[in-house]
Design a protein around this motif. Structure first.
Motif, PDB file in Angstrom:
ATOM      1  N   LEU A 191      -4.567  -1.781  -2.675  1.00  0.00           N
ATOM      2  CA  LEU A 191      -5.469  -2.199  -1.595  1.00  0.00           C
ATOM      3  C   LEU A 191      -6.096  -3.554  -1.912  1.00  0.00           C
ATOM      4  O   LEU A 191      -6.165  -4.442  -1.052  1.00  0.00           O
ATOM      5  N   ARG A 208      -3.477  -6.352  -1.678  1.00  0.00           N
ATOM      6  CA  ARG A 208      -3.247  -6.716  -0.272  1.00  0.00           C
ATOM      7  C   ARG A 208      -4.383  -7.581   0.251  1.00  0.00           C
ATOM      8  O   ARG A 208      -4.147  -8.587   0.932  1.00  0.00           O
ATOM      9  N   ARG A 209      -5.605  -7.200  -0.075  1.00  0.00           N
ATOM     10  CA  ARG A 209      -6.750  -7.972   0.391  1.00  0.00           C
ATOM     11  C   ARG A 209      -6.765  -9.375  -0.220  1.00  0.00           C
ATOM     12  O   ARG A 209      -7.192 -10.333   0.436  1.00  0.00           O
ATOM     13  N   LEU A 214       0.821  -1.200   0.000  1.00  0.00           N
ATOM     14  CA  LEU A 214       0.000   0.000   0.000  1.00  0.00           C
ATOM     15  C   LEU A 214       0.862   1.259   0.000  1.00  0.00           C
ATOM     16  O   LEU A 214       0.532   2.245  -0.665  1.00  0.00           O
TER      17      LEU A 214
END
Length: 287
Positions: free
Chosen positions: A148, A151-152, A105
């Motif tokens: 984002l 990462r998720r 991020l």
């Protein structure tokens, strides 16, 4: 640049980890390609300004004579991406940047914002203000959202299979202050505790402790007990008592470490230890 799943993966978790990494890799590629496209668009806009447009943006001198302004703008356009890649390859912990989803991020924010700002500089005198606002918002939002989502893709619950890889995982510990200042980080080689607020009043700095994954011999989960005593010592010397609820018990050949954490942490540690070919023995609730 991104390649196959980085690090070791437990064969039993390879399918799930592979699918998650494939999604994350695609989204990270979107971030990189978008920022590269912004560089190209910035250089084309700057070239047009130099050839046909008004003075070089923001620097006020003759467009063909303001060499310092040109050099500064060129650096602003061209430096962020190679600098971020150089820094990621030389991280102090020596861990492959692809294994650190929490760090992705920051790259999306820093590089995405820098490239969007560089593009706005390049079009300052050839586009109305509302176009510049739209450019900076979209130019920043795309890499931010992509990182984002990447990462998720790795860190979405459940994490059991990700525990069977070397992706760096951070789990919060329960503390009177709440938040995430008390946490454990699981790397491919070690468990690092970081404690600052566990005794109620925050210490000036965090106290850290490392336990090597290969040193763990037993892992268990049980409720906390009044006689458990202090489980961590803060940087200012205060001891931290265990809050009510489940605790994870970790034993090595020389010590027993208690952690106020959810049972999932025990499962992640067992899975991570299995990568080293040594499954920790279970600890009975009464032990």
């Amino acid at each position: 640049m991104f390649g196959e799943v980085p690090g070791r993966v437990d064969p039993r978790a390879a399918d799930v980890v592979g699918r998650r990494w494939a999604r994350a890799k695609l989204l990270l590629s979107v971030t990189w390609l978008w920022c590269a496209a912004e560089v190209v668009a910035s250089l084309l806009a700057l070239g047009w300004v130099l050839a046909e447009g008004p003075d070089l943006p923001l620097f006020g001198g003759p467009k063909r004579g303001d060499l310092i302004g040109l050099a500064i703008l060129a650096i602003a356009l061209l430096l962020p991406m190679p600098l971020a890649r150089w820094m990621s390859r030389r991280a102090a912990d020596g861990i492959d940047w692809r294994l650190k989803p929490d760090g992705w991020l920051m790259y999306g924010i820093v590089v995405g914002l820098a490239q969007a700002f560089g593009l706005v500089l390049a079009i300052t005198y050839v586009a109305p203000w509302w176009v510049r606002v739209v450019v900076v918002v979209i130019g920043f939002a795309v890499p931010l959202v992509a990182t984002l989502m990447a990462r998720r893709a790795i860190l979405a619950e459940p994490l059991r299979e990700i525990g069977g890889s070397e992706f760096v995982l951070t789990k919060a510990l329960r503390s009177p202050q709440g938040g995430d200042e008390d946490s454990v980080k699981i790397t491919g080689e070690a468990l690092r505790m970081s404690v600052r607020t566990a005794a109620g009043r925050p210490a000036a700095g965090a106290s850290t402790k490392d336990i090597r994954i290969t040193d763990i011999t037993e892992i268990g989960v049980r409720p906390s007990r009044p006689e458990d005593g202090s489980w961590a010592r803060l940087a200012d010397g205060r001891g931290a008592s265990l809050p009510e609820g489940d605790i994870v018990v970790i034993r090595t050949g020389t010590e027993t470490q208690l952690l106020p954490a959810d049972p999932e942490l025990a499962e992640l540690l067992r899975a991570r230890a299995a990568l080293h070919g040594r499954a920790p023995a279970p600890i009975e609730d009464g032990a």
